[in-house]
Design an enzyme around this catalytic site. Structure first.
Site, PDB file in Angstrom:
ATOM      1  N   GLU A 186       0.853  -1.195   0.000  1.00 39.12           N
ATOM      2  CA  GLU A 186       0.000   0.000   0.000  1.00 39.12           C
ATOM      3  C   GLU A 186       0.890   1.246   0.000  1.00 39.12           C
ATOM      4  O   GLU A 186       0.625   2.214   0.721  1.00 39.12           O
ATOM      5  CB  GLU A 186      -0.935   0.013   1.204  1.00 39.12           C
ATOM      6  CG  GLU A 186      -1.882  -1.176   1.241  1.00 39.12           C
ATOM      7  CD  GLU A 186      -2.968  -1.033   2.285  1.00 39.12           C
ATOM      8  OE1 GLU A 186      -4.137  -0.930   1.896  1.00 39.12           O
ATOM      9  OE2 GLU A 186      -2.646  -1.022   3.479  1.00 39.12           O
ATOM     10  N   CYS A 229     -11.212   2.454   5.707  1.00 36.86           N
ATOM     11  CA  CYS A 229     -10.440   3.630   6.147  1.00 36.86           C
ATOM     12  C   CYS A 229     -10.683   4.855   5.268  1.00 36.86           C
ATOM     13  O   CYS A 229     -10.801   5.974   5.765  1.00 36.86           O
ATOM     14  CB  CYS A 229      -8.952   3.294   6.175  1.00 36.86           C
ATOM     15  SG  CYS A 229      -8.337   2.554   4.646  1.00 36.86           S
TER      16      CYS A 229
END
Ligand code: FUB
Ligand code: ZN
Length: 634
Positions: free
Chosen positions: A313, A397
């Protein structure tokens, strides 16, 4: 270092059409629907601690990890977003939902102050045993940001009180003392939240704890190694293989390259910049300047997306910016906005504000659909039509990062020092700002980002002298300004991207600022192999893309934009409530005569067409279709 500070979100009101529309959507659709989703996915339910707990919704993966460990953070982020919303409009229903969450957290809180619903419910004997992976302090950070925002918006302190008790527990648990753990969180976030708490309360201990976490990071012996051994694990078995992943590969002041997980990095740099500002810490500031230059010069997408790779990520090598597979997590662009704003408070420089704006309009805003209820997690710059927005994500998120950003966007428009007010963004706000000489009411009126014609009404309580600093964006040329109709020289008065107008201001003063916004062609460094021979289109702060919806006739990958074509802005009242598109003469490759042929010596025929580009943040709101930011240039 500059003495500029943020203007609190409660002191800035959005009035311009662009942000009012986004705000209304977030207030009326996003925040209520996010609460429904948190409930539907068991995230709110997890705040009550039944024994035995229900089965995991997301079973542990092969690294023994489940996203459920950071569910508390999703709740914290929702509270934060909802609280910013309350500062625009009180809403009894939202407040009762936050009170209900507060009840649950109050009941869950252990006698020593600890409150982490995952551990309390499922592994009560294992708390603080895996800081590397399990987000305990990260969860507290997001809850704390939520508690602070709720207090600021409503004056209600009960939630904040619970979290302050938890912070006290953390303070006694962590630190360099003989009976303390010398740990820090694998996912940075607590640091910036503690600095917010310091700014709210003025209590130095919160700043000291944030400093401790930042300064301890990456020291040897490495805490995550020791902690792994205490779990009877070999530290070498860490799935990410390197502590670059969480930026603990070396002490923070020795770091010169932006590496690892993008959101972790951005949250950490945000906290470092906050600390540098409060502590006047030049070594931290210098470190941040090096890291800033590194990310901006070789690792950031034109959209301000960060982190091309899904695997971590995060970041890979310099100039590795693939378009179709770009990860470019929404959270990372939101966090870049945080960092850029903090850098502005170290040095009032347009280079930070330009990136803050670029990330806001392109990297971050793209994450939230027009309907306010669909999202992007990763933000590719090219699609064959397979990318679509989702209504929720197993790792939500980005959803609440989008809503908390839009609901608090006013706080990024302005900064203040004792004797100056700086405008970083435009788009229609009113605000009240206190300077040493008195209070100033401001009203900025514009149709930004569609137009660069800006009018600012300045109304001090009583006349007094101060500086008004107006950002002159890096993308404009030949900007003009005047005060009460008298021209001001932008060329002479501008330093580091800000025009300073120093005078004794009085009620009724009006500044006019004109920022020409021509369409621009943008090229990438030749080392970005994916963009060689390609061009992107920008106008003002907006990056544009071509979408099949506006360019029917097949995949947009077959379009070519001749270098000589004039790119023209066009007002389109019929699209998305009124936007500016860009159009240009172009060509389209044809596949006639290519049946059953994969290769041949004659190139495909090209036919003339008109290409229409729309702002990138609006893509994927009209169903499936191909999309391209970097167009082949002929
Ligand atoms: O780990 C918490 C959040 O989930 C990260 O910031 C995102 O990248 C996602 O992994
Ligand atoms: Zn995210």
């Amino acid at each position: 270092m500059s003495a500029f500070k943020p203007v609190r979100f409660v002191d800035v009101h959005l009035e311009g059409d662009f942000w009012r529309e986004r705000l209304e959507t977030v207030l009326t659709r996003t925040i209520p629907s996010q609460h429904i989703q948190l409930s539907a996915h068991g995230i709110l339910e997890a705040l009550t601690l039944p024994n035995p707990p229900p089965p995991l919704r997301f079973p542990r993966n092969h690294h023994n990890f489940t996203v459920q460990v950071f569910w508390d953070s999703d709740v914290g982020k929702w509270i934060e977003a909802a609280s910013y919303a309350l500062s625009h409009r009180r809403d009894a229903d939202i407040e009762s939902k936050i009170e209900d969450i507060t009840d649950k957290l109050e009941r869950a809180q252990a006698p020593d102050g600890y409150v982490n619903c995952w551990y309390l419910q499922r592994e009560p004997d294992k708390r603080w045993t895996n800081l590397r992976d399990n987000h305990e302090l990260y969860n507290l950070g997001h809850l704390l940001e939520g508690g602070i925002a709720y207090f600021l918006a409503t004056g209600r302190r009960r939630l904040l009180g619970i979290l302050e008790r938890y912070v006290e527990h953390v303070r006694t648990t962590f630190g360099p003392g003989p009976n303390q753990k010398r740990g820090y969180c694998g996912h940075q976030e607590i640091e910036l939240a503690l600095i917010r708490l310091y700014h709210l309360t003025g209590e130095r201990k919160h700043l000291d704890l944030a400093s401790y976490f930042i300064n301890e990071r990456g020291r040897q012996p490495h805490y995550f190694d020791e902690e792994a051994r205490r779990r009877d694990e070999d530290p070498k078995d860490f799935w990410a293989k390197s502590y670059e992943y969480n930026q603990s590969h070396m002490p923070v002041r020795e770091q010169t390259k932006v590496v690892g997980h993008a959101v972790r990095a951005m949250y950490m740099y945000t906290a470092m910049a906050d600390l540098a500002a409060v502590l006047k810490d030049d070594s931290l500031k210098r470190t941040l300047e090096v890291l800033w230059a590194d990310v901006i010069s070789s690792k950031m997408y034109i959209t301000s997306g960060l982190g091309p790779a899904e695997a971590n990520e995060g970041f890979t090598e310099d100039y590795d910016l693939p378009n179709e597979t770009a990860y470019a997590e929404t959270c990372a662009s939101v966090a870049l906005i945080f960092w850029a704003q903090r850098m502005l408070h170290l040095d009032l420089s347009g280079k930070y504000a330009d990136v803050m704006e670029q990330a806001l309009f392109n990297g971050a805003l793209t994450g939230l659909a027009r309907d306010g209820q669909h999202y992007f997690y990763s933000n590719p710059l090219e699609s064959d039509g397979r990318h679509s927005r989702w209504a929720w994500h197993h790792c939500p998120c980005c959803t609440m990062n989008s809503s908390r950003l839009v609901a608090s966007v006013g706080s990024y428009f302005l900064s203040r020092s004792d004797e100056a007010i700086a405008f970083h963004l435009y788009g229609g706000i009113s605000a009240t700002v206190r300077l040493a000489g008195g209070q100033v009411a401001l009203r900025e009126v514009s149709a930004y980002p569609w137009s660069g014609d800006i009018r600012i009404e300045v109304k001090p309580e009583t006349p007094f002298a101060f500086d008004l600093k107006l950002r002159i964006p890096g993308w404009t040329r030949n900007a003009t300004a005047s005060v009460n109709g008298t021209p001001v020289s932008v060329e002479q008065g501008t330093k580091d991207g800000y025009l300073t107008i120093a005078r004794r201001w009085q009620a009724g003063d009006v500044v006019a600022l004109e920022l020409p916004m021509p369409a621009q062609r943008i090229y990438a460094h030749p080392a970005v192999r994916m963009d060689v021979g390609r061009v992107a289109l920008k106008r003002g702060p907006l990056v544009y893309c071509v979408e099949e919806a506006d360019n029917p006739g097949g995949p947009v990958q077959r379009l070519k934009l001749p270098r000589q074509s004039t790119v023209k802005p066009e007002r389109r009242a019929d699209l998305f409530g009124g936007i500016v598109t860009l159009t240009a003469d172009a060509t389209r490759l044809q596949d006639n005569g290519w049946q059953n042929t994969l290769y041949r010596s004659d190139p495909p025929a090209e036919t003339p067409t008109t290409v229409t580009a729309l702002p990138y943040y609006l893509w994927a709101n009209r169903g499936a279709g191909s999309m391209l930011v970097w167009l082949p240039e002929s």
